[in-house]
Structure formats: C-alpha cells, structure tokens
Design a protein around this motif. Structure first.
Motif, mmCIF file in Angstrom:
data_model
loop_
_atom_site.group_PDB
_atom_site.id
_atom_site.type_symbol
_atom_site.label_atom_id
_atom_site.label_comp_id
_atom_site.label_asym_id
_atom_site.label_seq_id
_atom_site.Cartn_x
_atom_site.Cartn_y
_atom_site.Cartn_z
ATOM 1 N N LEU A 147 0.836 -1.198 0.000
ATOM 2 C CA LEU A 147 0.000 0.000 0.000
ATOM 3 C C LEU A 147 0.874 1.253 0.000
ATOM 4 O O LEU A 147 1.753 1.408 0.859
ATOM 5 C CB LEU A 147 -0.908 0.013 1.229
ATOM 6 N N TYR A 148 0.605 2.142 -0.957
ATOM 7 C CA TYR A 148 1.409 3.358 -1.076
ATOM 8 C C TYR A 148 0.600 4.648 -0.919
ATOM 9 O O TYR A 148 1.180 5.731 -0.952
ATOM 10 C CB TYR A 148 2.143 3.375 -2.418
ATOM 11 N N GLY A 149 -0.693 4.545 -0.758
ATOM 12 C CA GLY A 149 -1.479 5.759 -0.590
ATOM 13 C C GLY A 149 -2.945 5.453 -0.379
ATOM 14 O O GLY A 149 -3.416 4.339 -0.657
ATOM 15 N N LEU A 150 -3.666 6.458 0.123
ATOM 16 C CA LEU A 150 -5.102 6.332 0.338
ATOM 17 C C LEU A 150 -5.816 7.394 -0.482
ATOM 18 O O LEU A 150 -5.357 8.540 -0.563
ATOM 19 C CB LEU A 150 -5.436 6.516 1.818
ATOM 20 N N PRO A 151 -6.938 7.034 -1.096
ATOM 21 C CA PRO A 151 -7.646 7.993 -1.949
ATOM 22 C C PRO A 151 -8.293 9.125 -1.170
ATOM 23 O O PRO A 151 -8.857 8.914 -0.095
ATOM 24 C CB PRO A 151 -8.695 7.134 -2.651
ATOM 25 N N ILE A 152 -8.194 10.313 -1.734
ATOM 26 C CA ILE A 152 -8.863 11.482 -1.173
ATOM 27 C C ILE A 152 -10.345 11.410 -1.498
ATOM 28 O O ILE A 152 -11.213 11.735 -0.699
ATOM 29 C CB ILE A 152 -8.281 12.768 -1.784
ATOM 30 N N GLN A 153 -10.627 10.967 -2.711
ATOM 31 C CA GLN A 153 -11.992 10.910 -3.238
ATOM 32 C C GLN A 153 -12.003 9.907 -4.373
ATOM 33 O O GLN A 153 -10.954 9.441 -4.826
ATOM 34 C CB GLN A 153 -12.408 12.292 -3.755
ATOM 35 N N GLU A 154 -13.168 9.545 -4.826
ATOM 36 C CA GLU A 154 -13.273 8.677 -5.995
ATOM 37 C C GLU A 154 -14.008 9.447 -7.091
ATOM 38 O O GLU A 154 -14.520 10.541 -6.870
ATOM 39 C CB GLU A 154 -14.007 7.381 -5.662
ATOM 40 N N SER A 155 -14.032 8.852 -8.259
ATOM 41 C CA SER A 155 -14.657 9.541 -9.377
ATOM 42 C C SER A 155 -15.338 8.556 -10.303
ATOM 43 O O SER A 155 -15.053 7.365 -10.301
ATOM 44 C CB SER A 155 -13.602 10.332 -10.173
ATOM 45 N N SER A 156 -16.221 9.100 -11.080
ATOM 46 C CA SER A 156 -16.816 8.384 -12.194
ATOM 47 C C SER A 156 -17.219 9.446 -13.201
ATOM 48 O O SER A 156 -17.240 10.642 -12.883
ATOM 49 C CB SER A 156 -18.035 7.569 -11.753
ATOM 50 N N LEU A 218 -11.613 8.548 -21.914
ATOM 51 C CA LEU A 218 -11.741 7.700 -23.108
ATOM 52 C C LEU A 218 -11.286 6.252 -22.930
ATOM 53 O O LEU A 218 -11.729 5.375 -23.679
ATOM 54 C CB LEU A 218 -10.957 8.327 -24.267
ATOM 55 N N TYR A 219 -10.416 5.977 -21.972
ATOM 56 C CA TYR A 219 -9.904 4.605 -21.866
ATOM 57 C C TYR A 219 -10.978 3.545 -21.650
ATOM 58 O O TYR A 219 -10.830 2.394 -22.099
ATOM 59 C CB TYR A 219 -8.834 4.509 -20.761
ATOM 60 N N PRO A 220 -12.128 3.858 -20.971
ATOM 61 C CA PRO A 220 -13.117 2.803 -20.760
ATOM 62 C C PRO A 220 -13.682 2.191 -22.045
ATOM 63 O O PRO A 220 -14.144 1.045 -22.035
ATOM 64 C CB PRO A 220 -14.228 3.511 -19.959
ATOM 65 N N PHE A 221 -13.650 2.941 -23.150
ATOM 66 C CA PHE A 221 -14.198 2.401 -24.400
ATOM 67 C C PHE A 221 -13.383 1.222 -24.916
ATOM 68 O O PHE A 221 -13.922 0.338 -25.580
ATOM 69 C CB PHE A 221 -14.278 3.510 -25.459
ATOM 70 N N VAL A 222 -12.105 1.206 -24.602
ATOM 71 C CA VAL A 222 -11.264 0.064 -24.983
ATOM 72 C C VAL A 222 -11.630 -1.148 -24.135
ATOM 73 O O VAL A 222 -11.804 -2.260 -24.652
ATOM 74 C CB VAL A 222 -9.770 0.415 -24.838
ATOM 75 N N TYR A 223 -11.789 -0.960 -22.833
ATOM 76 C CA TYR A 223 -12.213 -2.062 -21.969
ATOM 77 C C TYR A 223 -13.599 -2.571 -22.362
ATOM 78 O O TYR A 223 -13.847 -3.779 -22.377
ATOM 79 C CB TYR A 223 -12.244 -1.601 -20.512
ATOM 80 N N ALA A 224 -14.514 -1.641 -22.678
ATOM 81 C CA ALA A 224 -15.880 -2.030 -23.038
ATOM 82 C C ALA A 224 -15.910 -2.845 -24.316
ATOM 83 O O ALA A 224 -16.848 -3.626 -24.544
ATOM 84 C CB ALA A 224 -16.762 -0.790 -23.176
ATOM 85 N N VAL A 310 -19.064 -5.063 -25.739
ATOM 86 C CA VAL A 310 -19.205 -6.476 -25.386
ATOM 87 C C VAL A 310 -19.334 -6.621 -23.871
ATOM 88 O O VAL A 310 -19.790 -7.643 -23.368
ATOM 89 C CB VAL A 310 -18.013 -7.309 -25.901
ATOM 90 N N THR A 311 -18.926 -5.590 -23.156
ATOM 91 C CA THR A 311 -19.098 -5.526 -21.713
ATOM 92 C C THR A 311 -19.287 -4.051 -21.354
ATOM 93 O O THR A 311 -19.326 -3.195 -22.233
ATOM 94 C CB THR A 311 -17.877 -6.128 -20.974
ATOM 95 N N VAL A 312 -19.419 -3.761 -20.081
ATOM 96 C CA VAL A 312 -19.571 -2.366 -19.658
ATOM 97 C C VAL A 312 -18.378 -1.984 -18.786
ATOM 98 O O VAL A 312 -17.925 -2.771 -17.954
ATOM 99 C CB VAL A 312 -20.904 -2.146 -18.902
ATOM 100 N N ALA A 313 -17.849 -0.811 -19.023
ATOM 101 C CA ALA A 313 -16.722 -0.298 -18.237
ATOM 102 C C ALA A 313 -16.886 1.204 -18.106
ATOM 103 O O ALA A 313 -17.379 1.866 -19.018
ATOM 104 C CB ALA A 313 -15.396 -0.639 -18.911
ATOM 105 N N ALA A 381 -19.567 1.610 -8.528
ATOM 106 C CA ALA A 381 -19.630 0.326 -7.834
ATOM 107 C C ALA A 381 -19.844 -0.840 -8.789
ATOM 108 O O ALA A 381 -19.332 -1.939 -8.566
ATOM 109 C CB ALA A 381 -20.749 0.354 -6.789
ATOM 110 N N SER A 382 -20.565 -0.611 -9.880
ATOM 111 C CA SER A 382 -20.928 -1.727 -10.755
ATOM 112 C C SER A 382 -19.972 -1.952 -11.921
ATOM 113 O O SER A 382 -19.779 -3.092 -12.352
ATOM 114 C CB SER A 382 -22.344 -1.525 -11.303
ATOM 115 N N SER A 383 -19.365 -0.880 -12.450
ATOM 116 C CA SER A 383 -18.549 -1.076 -13.657
ATOM 117 C C SER A 383 -17.251 -0.289 -13.686
ATOM 118 O O SER A 383 -16.549 -0.284 -14.683
ATOM 119 C CB SER A 383 -19.372 -0.701 -14.899
ATOM 120 N N GLY A 384 -16.920 0.386 -12.564
ATOM 121 C CA GLY A 384 -15.674 1.151 -12.533
ATOM 122 C C GLY A 384 -14.470 0.258 -12.764
ATOM 123 O O GLY A 384 -14.342 -0.795 -12.133
ATOM 124 N N LYS A 385 -13.609 0.657 -13.689
ATOM 125 C CA LYS A 385 -12.403 -0.110 -13.998
ATOM 126 C C LYS A 385 -11.232 0.865 -14.085
ATOM 127 O O LYS A 385 -11.261 1.812 -14.860
ATOM 128 C CB LYS A 385 -12.580 -0.876 -15.314
#
Length: 439
Positions: A147-156, A218-224, A310-313, A381-385
């Motif tokens: 472990l090298y750090g703790l998040p200040i906040q999360e995002s979507s 934009l990166y999620p479109f590659v995972y999706a 083909v999936t959701v990200a 919670a459901s599709s964050g990558k």
C-alpha cells in the motif's frame, strides 16, 4: 504530457542517488522552536479554489486537534498545469534535492511509477485492516501487493445531456440506467438523431488531448470493447494495447468523429451554452452546473452512464495522498496526517467541494435516486475499472493521448490510426522493458 514522462524518468534514474544523500538521515523531520513536529503536505490545486479551501480547512482542523500532541501540519499549493508538467516537475525536483514534502497528493494511476521510483513510502503497516476495508478496494493505491497511498476521493464519469434538446428532438433515454446501460449501437442512434435535427450531438472533450483528461474519459471504451492495455505484471503492452479487441474500442471513438458526431472543435462550453446535446465529463462538472450556470440537474440536465460494448466499463480513479520517501525515518506524524486527510469527515468535506464521490464507504451521501451523483456512485460500484497499473504509466498515458489526437483529426485514415496504435504500443513496451531491465 511529455514533461510528465521526462519528469518521472529523471526521478527513476536519480532515485538511488537521492536516497543515499544526507537528506535521508533525518529522524523526526522538522521541529519548530515550540517543539512541534512539522508535517508538510503538498497538494495539486490552487489555494483559492473550492477544493483548495477544503484541504486548507482540514489542515487547520488537524492543527487544532493535534495541538496538544505537538504535531503541526503545513500545507503547500502547486496548481497542476495543463499536461501536469508544473506539479509533477515540482515533485521531481524536490525529491532529487531531498526536500520533498512528507505527504503528497498524486493522481492514482501514477502510483506504480512513483512506488517503483521510490518516491512513495510503503505504508502497508501504517494502515490497519479496518481502515483499508472502508475504502473501495479498487481505489486503494497498491503496487506489488504493498500500500502506497489512500484515496482522497473517488470519481466516475458519464454523459451529461440537455433535457430540453432531447425533448425537442423526441429522444427518450429514460430506460438507459446503470442497471440497464445503453449499447454502442443505441449511443450511435441517439447521436444520429441529434445530428439529423441539426444539433451538435456531443462533446467528448477532444480539445483536451494533451492532458490526463483525455485518457481518463476515453480509456473505458477500450475495456468495453473487450480490450486492455497491458498484462497483469504491468510489463507487457504488445498484444494488449494493440490487440484486435482494443482496436475496436479506438475505432468506436474514431467513427464518432468520422460520422460527424463530435470532434475537437465541440467543447464543453458548447454544452453549457445549449448548443450540444451531450457532454462526456466527470463529477467535477456538477459544481459548475449547479453554481456557475445555476442550472437544475434534475429538470434541465441529466446524466447517462457509459454505453456497453461487449461488456460495460466506466472511468474511475482520482487523487490520493501518500507518504513519501523524503528521508524522515519516523513516519508516525505523517501517518496521523494521512489518516486525518482521508478520514470519513475529510472525505465528506472535500467531495462536497469537488462534486466527486467519497472514497470512504462509511460516508453518508443521501443522494436522490436517479440524480447525477447517485448515477455516478452506482456506476462506480458496478462497472468502474481503473486505468492500467504499470510503472510505465506516464509513457502509457502520453502514448494513449497520441492515439486520441489521431482519432480527433477528421483527416485521419483508418490505416493511419492503426499505425499510430502500433507505434504507441511499441513506445509503451520499450519503456516497460527499460524499467524492467533496470532492476
């Protein structure tokens, strides 16, 4: 972006020298004339922004609470410039000189690079299991099981849409939810309907190609599309970044430009002015909409999740705090400040100012069902990558932006795009090999 790559490369090459310098022989660090142990913290925003004021408020509260314990925090502000050059350069230079702050804010995907370069301190034993469990597991800054750090906040992020325009055109998107995301095909259909009605379909913020905004959105479109960027070790990009599945994600974005749905001239201001139907952006847009534009997010504008291939990200990952390897041996004071700045109370105060999602699960949010914050939190919670974990991340994001730049150019041919993808994969692989061979 190139400045970011060069900055971290300079740190990597110089880290061994720095850690052998006299600066690494400190014990408790700086102690003022009143006997207070001074803990220095560096953040990436301007002091006068709502986020900057939230950090200052929490530091002031820490100093009040820890007065009797003789620990005092000192906060410095260095606004992150376009391409992250100014802030990252500051960290690099301070580290090389042995003057780095005890705690730094860092963008979560840089964790591996900073840990690998010895900028961040291994804090695994400083944070107990109960505290770790209160964070989204994927948000913790872990590299090689440390472990090298703790998040200040999360995002979507998601697609803000103008309800007036959609109603005018006759587009019903009420059925597209986090639980039932729209598909790539349905997304294209909505864009075509807006275009046929003489509207600008959307801003993908393709004018922000030169900074992390492009990668983040934009990166999620590659995972999706079933693709990826590297293997689980973080040292192999060839065959991942440029795989056929990954190419489908790049091509989806490429076709949005080729079909006239978006390009680099359609900006977020077009959406705010009511000239574009949709805007791809993160939670940081919520305060702008509510405060700067005095708009009602429920009645005037809404938000839609990322579409499904083909999936959701969906996008995730934000800024974190980490203790540094600045030569101070006793990390107890820094630990107290780290836990304070990422506590549930801090998470609540900071995210109220930024519009982002609390990183602590225990923070009570009470978001109205179907509201933008509620949609973003459920999507996280459901599709964050997360963006790819690799010590070569600075080169990855620069290379990804080079591909995005080609996508944003209407004159780019598909063959040219594929060539850009191959070149980008080669660049990332070369940096991965360099880092791996150094060890």
């Amino acid at each position: 972006m190139n400045k970011l790559v060069k900055a971290l490369a300079a740190v990597t090459l110089g880290s061994i020298v720095v850690c052998g310098a006299a600066a690494c022989s400190k014990d408790k660090g700086n102690v003022d004339k009143e006997g207070n142990t001074i803990v220095k913290i560096l953040v990436h925003v301007d002091e006068n922004t709502p986020e900057g004021q939230a950090y200052k408020k929490r530091v002031d509260a820490f100093n009040t609470s820890y007065r009797d314990k003789k620990i005092k925090a000192s906060i410095s502000f260095k606004a992150r410039s376009s391409g992250a050059g100014g802030y990252e350069d500051t960290i690099t230079q301070k580290f090389k000189k042995g003057t780095l702050d005890d705690i730094i804010a860092f963008d979560s995907p840089n964790c591996a690079a900073y840990a690998n370069s010895k900028i961040l301190y291994d804090s695994t034993d400083l944070v107990d299991a109960a505290t770790k469990a209160d964070f989204y597991e994927s948000s913790l800054n872990v590299y090689e099981n440390k472990l090298y750090g703790l998040p200040i906040q999360e995002s979507s992020a998601g697609f803000y849409y103008n309800k007036r325009i959609f109603n005018e055109v006759g587009i019903d998107v009420s059925g597209y939810t986090v639980e039932n995301p729209w598909t790539f095909e349905q997304f294209n259909s909505v864009c075509q309907q807006l275009k046929d009605a003489g509207k600008k379909p959307l801003s993908m913020q393709l004018d922000n190609i030169k900074d992390e905004t492009a990668t983040y959105l934009l990166y999620p479109f590659v995972y999706a599309s079933g693709g990826s960027f590297n293997d689980s070790t973080g040292y192999t990009a060839k065959g991942y970044f440029d795989s056929e599945a990954s190419k489908k994600g790049y091509e989806f974005l490429y076709n949005l430009v080729q079909k006239g749905y978006t390009d680099s001239t359609v900006k977020d201001s077009d959406f705010f002015a009511g000239n574009a139907g949709m805007l791809l952006s993160s939670g940081w847009t919520i305060p702008d909409i509510e405060i700067k534009y005095q708009a009602n997010l429920g009645n005037d504008w809404g938000i839609l999740p990322y579409p499904k291939g083909v999936t959701v990200a969906s996008a995730m990952g934000s800024w974190s705090f980490g203790i540094t390897n600045n030569g101070v041996k006793d990390k107890s004071a820094a630990k107290e400040l780290l836990l304070w700045m990422t506590s549930p109370e801090s998470s609540k105060i900071i995210t109220d100012a930024t519009g982002m999602i609390p990183a602590r699960k225990s923070v009570t949010t009470n978001y109205e069902a179907g509201s933008p914050r509620d949609v973003l939190m459920k999507q996280l919670a459901s599709s964050g990558k997360a963006r790819p974990a690799t010590p070569a991340y600075p080169t990855f994001t620069a290379s990804f932006c080079n591909v995005a730049y080609a996508i944003a150019d209407k004159n780019t041919k598909l063959a040219d795009l594929n060539s850009k993808i191959a070149t980008a994969a080669d660049s990332v692989q070369a940096e991965m090999d360099r880092i791996k061979n150094r060890h």
